[in-house]
Structures are given as C-alpha cells and as structure tokens.
Design a protein around this motif. Structure first.
Motif, mmCIF file in Angstrom:
data_model
loop_
_atom_site.group_PDB
_atom_site.id
_atom_site.type_symbol
_atom_site.label_atom_id
_atom_site.label_comp_id
_atom_site.label_asym_id
_atom_site.label_seq_id
_atom_site.Cartn_x
_atom_site.Cartn_y
_atom_site.Cartn_z
ATOM 1 N N TRP A 282 -0.750 -1.380 -3.389
ATOM 2 C CA TRP A 282 -0.610 -1.085 -1.969
ATOM 3 C C TRP A 282 -0.027 0.300 -1.720
ATOM 4 C CZ3 TRP A 282 -2.799 -3.497 2.000
ATOM 5 C CH2 TRP A 282 -3.308 -4.771 1.779
ATOM 6 N N ASN A 283 0.593 0.904 -2.727
ATOM 7 C CA ASN A 283 1.137 2.249 -2.527
ATOM 8 C C ASN A 283 0.039 3.287 -2.286
ATOM 9 O OD1 ASN A 283 0.132 3.136 -5.145
ATOM 10 N ND2 ASN A 283 1.919 2.191 -6.089
ATOM 11 N N SER A 284 -1.210 2.923 -2.582
ATOM 12 C CA SER A 284 -2.327 3.846 -2.353
ATOM 13 C C SER A 284 -2.636 4.008 -0.866
ATOM 14 C CB SER A 284 -3.586 3.362 -3.080
ATOM 15 O OG SER A 284 -3.426 3.438 -4.470
ATOM 16 N N PHE A 285 -2.201 3.045 -0.049
ATOM 17 C CA PHE A 285 -2.588 3.029 1.364
ATOM 18 C C PHE A 285 -1.417 3.228 2.325
ATOM 19 C CE2 PHE A 285 -4.816 -0.589 -0.895
ATOM 20 C CZ PHE A 285 -5.874 0.189 -1.352
ATOM 21 N N ALA A 286 -0.188 2.963 1.850
ATOM 22 C CA ALA A 286 0.973 2.972 2.739
ATOM 23 C C ALA A 286 1.330 4.383 3.206
ATOM 24 C CB ALA A 286 2.165 2.331 2.028
ATOM 25 N N GLY A 287 2.024 4.460 4.320
ATOM 26 C CA GLY A 287 2.469 5.746 4.839
ATOM 27 C C GLY A 287 1.422 6.430 5.704
ATOM 28 N N CYS A 288 1.796 7.564 6.254
ATOM 29 C CA CYS A 288 0.908 8.320 7.143
ATOM 30 C C CYS A 288 0.462 9.612 6.447
ATOM 31 C CB CYS A 288 1.636 8.657 8.439
ATOM 32 S SG CYS A 288 2.072 7.203 9.419
ATOM 33 N N PRO A 289 -0.741 10.075 6.774
ATOM 34 C CA PRO A 289 -1.691 9.510 7.729
ATOM 35 C C PRO A 289 -2.417 8.287 7.162
ATOM 36 C CG PRO A 289 -2.631 11.437 6.672
ATOM 37 C CD PRO A 289 -1.224 11.341 6.193
ATOM 38 N N VAL A 290 -2.759 7.363 8.053
ATOM 39 C CA VAL A 290 -3.440 6.137 7.641
ATOM 40 C C VAL A 290 -4.924 6.445 7.416
ATOM 41 C CG1 VAL A 290 -4.040 3.790 8.319
ATOM 42 C CG2 VAL A 290 -1.808 4.743 8.943
ATOM 43 N N PRO A 291 -5.493 6.041 6.278
ATOM 44 C CA PRO A 291 -6.917 6.294 6.024
ATOM 45 C C PRO A 291 -7.805 5.548 7.023
ATOM 46 C CG PRO A 291 -5.749 5.603 4.023
ATOM 47 C CD PRO A 291 -4.836 5.338 5.159
ATOM 48 N N LYS A 292 -9.025 6.064 7.210
ATOM 49 C CA LYS A 292 -9.975 5.377 8.089
ATOM 50 C C LYS A 292 -10.273 3.974 7.581
ATOM 51 C CE LYS A 292 -12.425 9.589 9.566
ATOM 52 N NZ LYS A 292 -12.183 9.498 11.021
ATOM 53 N N ARG A 293 -10.343 3.842 6.261
ATOM 54 C CA ARG A 293 -10.664 2.527 5.684
ATOM 55 C C ARG A 293 -10.052 2.442 4.285
ATOM 56 N NH1 ARG A 293 -14.875 -1.463 6.065
ATOM 57 N NH2 ARG A 293 -14.018 -3.198 4.870
ATOM 58 N N THR A 294 -9.546 1.259 3.922
ATOM 59 C CA THR A 294 -8.965 1.050 2.596
ATOM 60 C C THR A 294 -9.681 -0.103 1.895
ATOM 61 O OG1 THR A 294 -7.273 -0.492 3.427
ATOM 62 C CG2 THR A 294 -6.707 1.855 3.362
ATOM 63 N N PHE A 295 -9.732 -0.013 0.576
ATOM 64 C CA PHE A 295 -10.339 -1.063 -0.242
ATOM 65 C C PHE A 295 -9.393 -1.376 -1.395
ATOM 66 C CE2 PHE A 295 -13.753 1.057 1.939
ATOM 67 C CZ PHE A 295 -14.570 0.017 2.368
ATOM 68 N N LYS A 296 -8.861 -2.588 -1.390
ATOM 69 C CA LYS A 296 -7.871 -3.011 -2.380
ATOM 70 C C LYS A 296 -8.561 -3.807 -3.487
ATOM 71 C CE LYS A 296 -3.679 -4.429 -3.886
ATOM 72 N NZ LYS A 296 -4.122 -5.217 -5.063
ATOM 73 N N LEU A 297 -8.357 -3.378 -4.725
ATOM 74 C CA LEU A 297 -8.857 -4.133 -5.875
ATOM 75 C C LEU A 297 -7.759 -5.079 -6.353
ATOM 76 C CD1 LEU A 297 -10.830 -1.501 -7.978
ATOM 77 C CD2 LEU A 297 -11.662 -3.056 -6.222
ATOM 78 N N PRO A 298 -8.136 -6.249 -6.888
ATOM 79 C CA PRO A 298 -7.123 -7.226 -7.302
ATOM 80 C C PRO A 298 -6.312 -6.758 -8.504
ATOM 81 C CG PRO A 298 -9.335 -7.965 -7.926
ATOM 82 C CD PRO A 298 -9.510 -6.754 -7.065
ATOM 83 N N ASN A 299 -5.005 -6.965 -8.423
ATOM 84 C CA ASN A 299 -4.110 -6.692 -9.545
ATOM 85 C C ASN A 299 -2.745 -7.288 -9.236
ATOM 86 O OD1 ASN A 299 -2.637 -5.804 -11.703
ATOM 87 N ND2 ASN A 299 -2.700 -3.639 -11.162
ATOM 88 N N SER A 300 -2.425 -8.402 -9.851
ATOM 89 C CA SER A 300 -1.126 -9.047 -9.618
ATOM 90 C C SER A 300 -0.257 -8.987 -10.878
ATOM 91 C CB SER A 300 -1.326 -10.502 -9.187
ATOM 92 O OG SER A 300 -2.199 -11.188 -10.053
ATOM 93 N N ILE A 301 -0.588 -8.065 -11.802
ATOM 94 C CA ILE A 301 0.183 -7.949 -13.040
ATOM 95 C C ILE A 301 1.492 -7.208 -12.799
ATOM 96 C CG2 ILE A 301 0.194 -7.048 -15.401
ATOM 97 C CD1 ILE A 301 -2.825 -7.286 -15.438
ATOM 98 N N TYR A 302 1.466 -6.183 -11.957
ATOM 99 C CA TYR A 302 2.660 -5.388 -11.700
ATOM 100 C C TYR A 302 2.656 -4.875 -10.272
ATOM 101 C CZ TYR A 302 -0.708 -1.662 -12.778
ATOM 102 O OH TYR A 302 -1.813 -0.859 -12.796
ATOM 103 N N TYR A 303 3.804 -4.419 -9.810
ATOM 104 C CA TYR A 303 3.928 -3.889 -8.447
ATOM 105 C C TYR A 303 4.653 -2.552 -8.521
ATOM 106 C CZ TYR A 303 4.976 -3.663 -3.445
ATOM 107 O OH TYR A 303 5.034 -3.285 -2.118
ATOM 108 N N ILE A 304 4.049 -1.517 -7.948
ATOM 109 C CA ILE A 304 4.661 -0.180 -7.923
ATOM 110 C C ILE A 304 4.785 0.269 -6.477
ATOM 111 C CG2 ILE A 304 4.473 2.217 -8.664
ATOM 112 C CD1 ILE A 304 2.825 1.273 -11.049
ATOM 113 N N ALA A 305 5.998 0.532 -6.031
ATOM 114 C CA ALA A 305 6.221 0.943 -4.644
ATOM 115 C C ALA A 305 6.133 2.461 -4.505
ATOM 116 C CB ALA A 305 7.583 0.447 -4.177
#
Length: 305
Positions: A282-305
């Motif tokens: 999710w760190n690929s999409f958070a913050g501004c400016p917000v992208p026109k569109r986001t596509f999240k691929l599955p990954n629940s192995i780790y979380y990086i903020a």
C-alpha cells in the motif's frame, strides 16, 4: 433436527387422520394437540440454533488446539491447524489486502502455512492475472495512444512482488512472514539478480509501453543494488523503461510511503500525467498526489509502511 421433527409430525398426524374412530371430535382434538406440540418444539430448536450461531466466534475454535511445528533448514515454524482455521487465515489475508490490517511485523504463526500455500498456488497466479486484465481494460479508456501521445503520459511500477517475485527467497528461507524480514539476507538475495518475473506482468509491462506511456520504476531498493536490479529486470523480460528510481542516502531517511509520494510529486512537477500505479504494498499508493488509478497485487507476507 428440524427435518426429523417435521417428519415425525407428518407421520403422527397422518396416522391419526387415517385411523380415525367414530369419535371424530376426540381424534380431531388429539391431532390439534399433536400439531401444537410439534410446532412448539420446532420453534424451540430454531431459537436454540439462532443463539448458538450468534455466540460463535473464530477465536473459540482455537481453544484446546496445540501448535504443530514444521522444521526447515533455517529453524522451526509453528502453525496452528484446526477446525475452521482456513476461514480465519483467509479472512486475515483478505483484510491485509483491503488495508484493514496494517503495520504487522510478522504473519500470525497459525497462518504462516496458509500464506505460503496461497502465495505458491495457482490461485495467486489467477488473482494477479485478474489485476492485469483490469489494468488492460482501464488502458483502453485512457486518452493515451501511441499516435496521439505527447510523451507526458506516465505509468509507475514497483519492483519487488510487482515485476520481480520474491517467492523463491521465502521458499529457500522457509519463513513466509513467520518471522521479521532479515533485510541483510534479503538484500544479499536481491544482489544475486535471480528473481523471476511475477506471472503475467511482462505482458502488461510491454502492453503499457507499446501504447506510448513512459514507464517509471519506483522501488524501495537501495541505490547500491542498481546494477543487479537492472540485470535482473532484463533477464526476466523487462526493458525500455524511462527511469529506474531507487533509494539513495537521503531517501533512506524517509519512510517508503513518503519517498514514493515525493517521486509522484516530482513527476507531476515535470508535467507528467500519472495514469496508473501498480504495486504489491500500500505504500505505493499512499500520500499525495493521488494517482488517477491504482492496481494492488496480492502480498500478505510482509508489510512496509
């Protein structure tokens, strides 16, 4: 239970109706009593069932269960298997993807085996493919076509678990999120440049490139891994991107979320229109400016903020 009660009622009622004596009113009275009794029992069992369902909780399913330990060359990984645990772990995984569960340092021990099973399954491949299909469909709705593009339409990809898969690393280390990511070992593995492409992503990468978009690769990898990363990407089938942005000393002082948001701000300041961002965190999409569109691929192995 309800079926048995109704069946009993049906047989009982039929027997008395079929075997009526001349004293019809007495038989009718008995049948009414039987009907009332059966209906009372039916409602009682339904009420009990509703109360039981209401009190059910996944955590109650763990009571009395003992962890089982799976050994591997790097140590032991505990997993807790029992009734309904598949449902619990799938719920945990889905809520990670929905960003309801955040900032976890390790996968719950009882779900490590489940995460491993999912990330190495054909279901994971299918889920990535659906994301790729959605991105291609979206591309058809953008105004960018190769003959019309002015060179300022952009697309951002992350690298790890977006273009290049880290599954072989987790397989060889046997953890799949069950212990905190060892960054030293992980970066050493990245430096080997042996990561394979994530399924279906080479196709999407070139589909976007051929439509005239400028592709920017924005990764939390460190700058010293640039040569290994470039060689790995080319070996996996990726080429002709516009820029590869990695974290230098100054960027390492920022959170990954802030670093990636700053890159999008920089691109916007240059006049680029970022039509889409694709990543596994999710760190690929958070913050501004917000992208026109986001596509999240599955990954629940780790979380990086």
């Amino acid at each position: 239970m309800l079926t048995c009660i109704l069946s009993t009622y049906s047989i009982y009622s039929h027997y008395h109706i079929a075997d009526r004596s001349p004293n019809t009113s007495k038989t009718f009275y008995i049948n009414n009593m039987a009907r009332s009794l059966m209906l009372s029992l039916t409602f009682a069992f339904l009420f009990i069932g509703m109360v039981s369902a209401r009190e059910w909780n996944i955590l109650n399913q763990f009571k009395g269960l003992k962890p089982t330990t799976n050994s591997n060359k790097n140590g032991a990984v505990a997993s807790l298997k029992g009734p309904n645990l598949n449902g619990y772990c799938e719920s945990w995984r889905v809520n990670v993807e929905l960003h309801n569960i955040r900032d976890f340092t390790v996968v719950p021990q009882e779900c490590v085996w489940f995460v491993q099973q999912y990330m190495t399954s054909s279901q994971y491949d299918d889920d990535v493919e659906r994301a790729v299909d959605a991105a291609i469909l979206y591309l058809g709705k953008t105004c960018c076509e190769k003959k019309k593009c002015d060179g300022m339409d952009a697309w951002i990809f992350d690298i790890d678990d977006t273009l290049l898969s880290t599954i072989p690393y987790h397989k060889s280390n046997g953890c799949f999120g069950g212990e905190q990511l060892n960054t030293t070992k992980f970066e050493e593995w990245q430096s080997w440049g042996k990561a394979p492409a994530v399924p279906n992503m080479v196709k999407l990468f070139h589909e976007i490139r051929e439509r005239g978009f400028k592709i920017f690769l924005v990764s939390s990898r460190k700058e010293y891994l640039r040569s290994a990363t470039v060689e790995n990407l080319i070996a996996a089938g990726y080429h002709s991107w516009s820029n590869l942005l990695l974290r230098g000393e100054e960027e390492e002082k920022k959170s990954v979320t802030q670093y990636k948001a700053d890159v999008r701000t920089w691109l916007a300041s240059l006049g680029y229109r970022v039509w889409g961002v694709m990543g596994a965190q999710w760190n690929s999409f958070a913050g501004c400016p917000v992208p026109k569109r986001t596509f999240k691929l599955p990954n629940s192995i780790y979380y990086i903020a």
